[in-house]
Scaffold this motif. Structure first.
Motif, PDB file in Angstrom:
ATOM      1  N   GLY A   1       0.813  -1.211   0.000  1.00  0.00           N
ATOM      2  CA  GLY A   1       0.000   0.000   0.000  1.00  0.00           C
ATOM      3  C   GLY A   1       0.848   1.264   0.000  1.00  0.00           C
ATOM      4  O   GLY A   1       0.574   2.212  -0.741  1.00  0.00           O
ATOM      5  N   GLU A   2       1.895   1.267   0.818  1.00  0.00           N
ATOM      6  CA  GLU A   2       2.784   2.424   0.870  1.00  0.00           C
ATOM      7  C   GLU A   2       3.479   2.632  -0.476  1.00  0.00           C
ATOM      8  O   GLU A   2       3.622   3.760  -0.942  1.00  0.00           O
ATOM      9  N   ARG A   3       3.894   1.535  -1.099  1.00  0.00           N
ATOM     10  CA  ARG A   3       4.582   1.624  -2.393  1.00  0.00           C
ATOM     11  C   ARG A   3       3.628   2.116  -3.480  1.00  0.00           C
ATOM     12  O   ARG A   3       3.999   2.939  -4.318  1.00  0.00           O
ATOM     13  N   ILE A   4       2.388   1.630  -3.457  1.00  0.00           N
ATOM     14  CA  ILE A   4       1.385   2.078  -4.432  1.00  0.00           C
ATOM     15  C   ILE A   4       1.189   3.582  -4.307  1.00  0.00           C
ATOM     16  O   ILE A   4       1.202   4.308  -5.303  1.00  0.00           O
ATOM     17  N   ARG A   5       1.022   4.065  -3.079  1.00  0.00           N
ATOM     18  CA  ARG A   5       0.809   5.497  -2.870  1.00  0.00           C
ATOM     19  C   ARG A   5       2.029   6.295  -3.361  1.00  0.00           C
ATOM     20  O   ARG A   5       1.892   7.310  -4.037  1.00  0.00           O
ATOM     21  N   MET A   6       3.226   5.815  -3.041  1.00  0.00           N
ATOM     22  CA  MET A   6       4.426   6.516  -3.460  1.00  0.00           C
ATOM     23  C   MET A   6       4.522   6.603  -4.988  1.00  0.00           C
ATOM     24  O   MET A   6       4.803   7.668  -5.546  1.00  0.00           O
TER      25      MET A   6
ATOM     26  N   ARG B   1       2.067   6.287  -7.180  1.00  0.00           N
ATOM     27  CA  ARG B   1       0.957   7.102  -7.694  1.00  0.00           C
ATOM     28  C   ARG B   1       1.246   8.587  -7.527  1.00  0.00           C
ATOM     29  O   ARG B   1       1.103   9.372  -8.470  1.00  0.00           O
ATOM     30  N   GLU B   2       1.706   8.971  -6.351  1.00  0.00           N
ATOM     31  CA  GLU B   2       1.982  10.382  -6.094  1.00  0.00           C
ATOM     32  C   GLU B   2       3.181  10.884  -6.906  1.00  0.00           C
ATOM     33  O   GLU B   2       3.192  12.040  -7.337  1.00  0.00           O
ATOM     34  N   ALA B   3       4.169  10.025  -7.128  1.00  0.00           N
ATOM     35  CA  ALA B   3       5.340  10.419  -7.921  1.00  0.00           C
ATOM     36  C   ALA B   3       4.948  10.756  -9.357  1.00  0.00           C
ATOM     37  O   ALA B   3       5.617  11.557 -10.022  1.00  0.00           O
ATOM     38  N   GLN B   4       3.868  10.151  -9.818  1.00  0.00           N
ATOM     39  CA  GLN B   4       3.381  10.418 -11.183  1.00  0.00           C
ATOM     40  C   GLN B   4       2.266  11.459 -11.202  1.00  0.00           C
ATOM     41  O   GLN B   4       1.634  11.679 -12.234  1.00  0.00           O
ATOM     42  N   HIS B   5       2.019  12.057 -10.042  1.00  0.00           N
ATOM     43  CA  HIS B   5       0.995  13.097  -9.905  1.00  0.00           C
ATOM     44  C   HIS B   5      -0.376  12.577 -10.335  1.00  0.00           C
ATOM     45  O   HIS B   5      -1.143  13.283 -10.999  1.00  0.00           O
ATOM     46  N   LEU B   6      -0.665  11.345  -9.944  1.00  0.00           N
ATOM     47  CA  LEU B   6      -1.966  10.746 -10.236  1.00  0.00           C
ATOM     48  C   LEU B   6      -2.834  10.798  -8.989  1.00  0.00           C
ATOM     49  O   LEU B   6      -2.352  10.588  -7.868  1.00  0.00           O
ATOM     50  N   TYR B   7      -4.097  11.043  -9.180  1.00  0.00           N
ATOM     51  CA  TYR B   7      -5.056  11.057  -8.081  1.00  0.00           C
ATOM     52  C   TYR B   7      -5.691   9.677  -7.939  1.00  0.00           C
ATOM     53  O   TYR B   7      -5.754   8.905  -8.902  1.00  0.00           O
ATOM     54  N   LEU B   8      -6.183   9.404  -6.739  1.00  0.00           N
ATOM     55  CA  LEU B   8      -6.916   8.156  -6.514  1.00  0.00           C
ATOM     56  C   LEU B   8      -8.024   8.009  -7.546  1.00  0.00           C
ATOM     57  O   LEU B   8      -8.239   6.927  -8.086  1.00  0.00           O
TER      58      LEU B   8
ATOM     59  N   ALA C   1       0.705  -2.584 -12.001  1.00  0.00           N
ATOM     60  CA  ALA C   1       2.091  -2.336 -12.412  1.00  0.00           C
ATOM     61  C   ALA C   1       2.122  -1.563 -13.732  1.00  0.00           C
ATOM     62  O   ALA C   1       2.930  -0.639 -13.903  1.00  0.00           O
ATOM     63  N   GLU C   2       1.239  -1.919 -14.627  1.00  0.00           N
ATOM     64  CA  GLU C   2       1.165  -1.227 -15.919  1.00  0.00           C
ATOM     65  C   GLU C   2       0.718   0.224 -15.736  1.00  0.00           C
ATOM     66  O   GLU C   2       1.315   1.146 -16.297  1.00  0.00           O
ATOM     67  N   ILE C   3      -0.312   0.422 -14.945  1.00  0.00           N
ATOM     68  CA  ILE C   3      -0.845   1.772 -14.705  1.00  0.00           C
ATOM     69  C   ILE C   3       0.210   2.670 -14.076  1.00  0.00           C
ATOM     70  O   ILE C   3       0.383   3.822 -14.468  1.00  0.00           O
ATOM     71  N   LEU C   4       0.924   2.130 -13.083  1.00  0.00           N
ATOM     72  CA  LEU C   4       1.898   2.932 -12.334  1.00  0.00           C
ATOM     73  C   LEU C   4       3.302   2.858 -12.915  1.00  0.00           C
ATOM     74  O   LEU C   4       4.235   3.406 -12.327  1.00  0.00           O
ATOM     75  N   LYS C   5       3.442   2.147 -14.037  1.00  0.00           N
ATOM     76  CA  LYS C   5       4.758   1.969 -14.670  1.00  0.00           C
ATOM     77  C   LYS C   5       5.758   1.425 -13.644  1.00  0.00           C
ATOM     78  O   LYS C   5       6.865   1.952 -13.486  1.00  0.00           O
ATOM     79  N   ALA C   6       5.335   0.371 -12.959  1.00  0.00           N
ATOM     80  CA  ALA C   6       6.118  -0.208 -11.871  1.00  0.00           C
ATOM     81  C   ALA C   6       6.572  -1.618 -12.225  1.00  0.00           C
ATOM     82  O   ALA C   6       6.052  -2.234 -13.161  1.00  0.00           O
ATOM     83  N   ASP C   7       7.514  -2.104 -11.453  1.00  0.00           N
ATOM     84  CA  ASP C   7       8.028  -3.464 -11.616  1.00  0.00           C
ATOM     85  C   ASP C   7       7.015  -4.448 -11.026  1.00  0.00           C
ATOM     86  O   ASP C   7       6.742  -4.420  -9.822  1.00  0.00           O
ATOM     87  N   LYS C   8       6.472  -5.299 -11.874  1.00  0.00           N
ATOM     88  CA  LYS C   8       5.463  -6.267 -11.431  1.00  0.00           C
ATOM     89  C   LYS C   8       6.014  -7.197 -10.353  1.00  0.00           C
ATOM     90  O   LYS C   8       5.332  -7.495  -9.369  1.00  0.00           O
TER      91      LYS C   8
END
Length: 97
Positions: A6-11, A13-20, A53-60
């Motif tokens: 959860g903490e990583r998701i928030r980080m 998301r916020e780094a990409q300036h995306l809102y919930l 992972a795709e939405i947040l451009k993160a490592d799956k």
């Protein structure tokens, strides 16, 4: 419950300036559900990780690892022998691989 995922998701998301409200619909959930996931009040379904992972451009793999970490923590957090049990499992996994 604290959630590493959860903490990583928030980080992320916020780094990409995306809102919930921008991310939640893409996961077929409302903003309250995603907020609870980020706060560790609700678990994320494992099946949602690839899309997230795709939405947040993160490592799956990173997100899957954090998901599993949270699952294990929830299971063993109150067990006095949790550390020894996890060490035993780790040894068995290493032998298997």
């Amino acid at each position: 419950m604290e959630s590493q995922l959860g903490e990583r998701i928030r980080m992320l998301r916020e780094a990409q300036h995306l809102y919930l409200r921008q991310v939640a619909p893409q996961l077929d959930m409302d903003t309250a559900q995603l907020s609870k996931i980020e706060k560790g009040l609700r678990p994320l379904k494992k099946e949602q990780i690839p899309l997230l992972a795709e939405i947040l451009k993160a490592d799956k793999v990173e997100l899957e690892t954090l998901w599993l970490t949270d699952q294990l923590m929830q299971l063993v957090k109150d067990e006095p022998t949790a550390d020894e049990a996890l060490k035993s499992v780790s040894k068995k996994i290493k032998k298997k691989n």
